[in-house]
Design a protein around this motif. Structure first.
Motif, short mmCIF file in Angstrom:
data_model
loop_
_atom_site.label_atom_id
_atom_site.label_comp_id
_atom_site.label_asym_id
_atom_site.label_seq_id
_atom_site.Cartn_x
_atom_site.Cartn_y
_atom_site.Cartn_z
N LYS A 70 21.38 11.59 15.27
CA LYS A 70 22.06 10.30 15.36
C LYS A 70 23.39 10.37 14.61
O LYS A 70 23.48 10.83 13.49
N HIS A 84 9.23 4.95 26.52
CA HIS A 84 8.75 6.08 25.71
C HIS A 84 7.29 6.40 26.05
O HIS A 84 6.92 7.57 26.16
N ARG A 142 10.68 11.75 17.74
CA ARG A 142 11.72 10.72 17.80
C ARG A 142 12.34 10.48 16.43
O ARG A 142 13.55 10.31 16.31
N TYR A 143 11.53 10.49 15.38
CA TYR A 143 12.05 10.30 14.04
C TYR A 143 12.96 11.46 13.63
O TYR A 143 14.07 11.25 13.14
N THR A 178 14.75 4.35 26.52
CA THR A 178 15.35 3.56 25.45
C THR A 178 14.40 2.52 24.89
O THR A 178 14.51 2.16 23.73
N GLY A 201 16.10 11.47 15.78
CA GLY A 201 16.91 10.31 15.45
C GLY A 201 17.58 10.47 14.10
O GLY A 201 18.71 10.04 13.89
N ARG A 202 16.90 11.11 13.18
CA ARG A 202 17.45 11.30 11.83
C ARG A 202 18.56 12.35 11.80
O ARG A 202 19.56 12.16 11.12
#
Length: 87
Positions: A78, A8, A70-71, A3, A74-75
């Protein structure tokens, strides 16, 4: 799941290290099957391969691939709820 930024980086280092160790063995086996001559011992060849792979894989994992994944995740993931089904 990690987190914080520090978690990471540690997770990326662990993944990168495991990948380098296993893929170095794979590279040596495939070079052996392709009959590429090597005058050095297996141990020194393995250490040389690890050093070369680690110097390329670590920056790739930490600078390019880690933030990109991660992007993307996450996009797109999420807000869609839990991926793990409840029991």
């Amino acid at each position: 799941m990690p987190t914080t930024k520090k978690e990471h980086i540690i997770f990326g280092l662990m993944m990168c290290t495991g990948m380098v160790l296993m893929m170095s063995i794979y590279g040596m086996i495939s070079a052996s099957l392709a009959h590429q001559p090597s005058s050095a011992s297996v141990w020194s060849t393995y250490l040389h391969t690890i050093a070369r792979n680690f110097s390329l894989a670590l920056p790739y994992q930490l600078i390019i691939l880690g933030p990109l994944v991660r992007y993307v995740f996450g996009r797109f993931i999420k807000g869609k709820g839990s991926v793990i089904p409840s029991t």
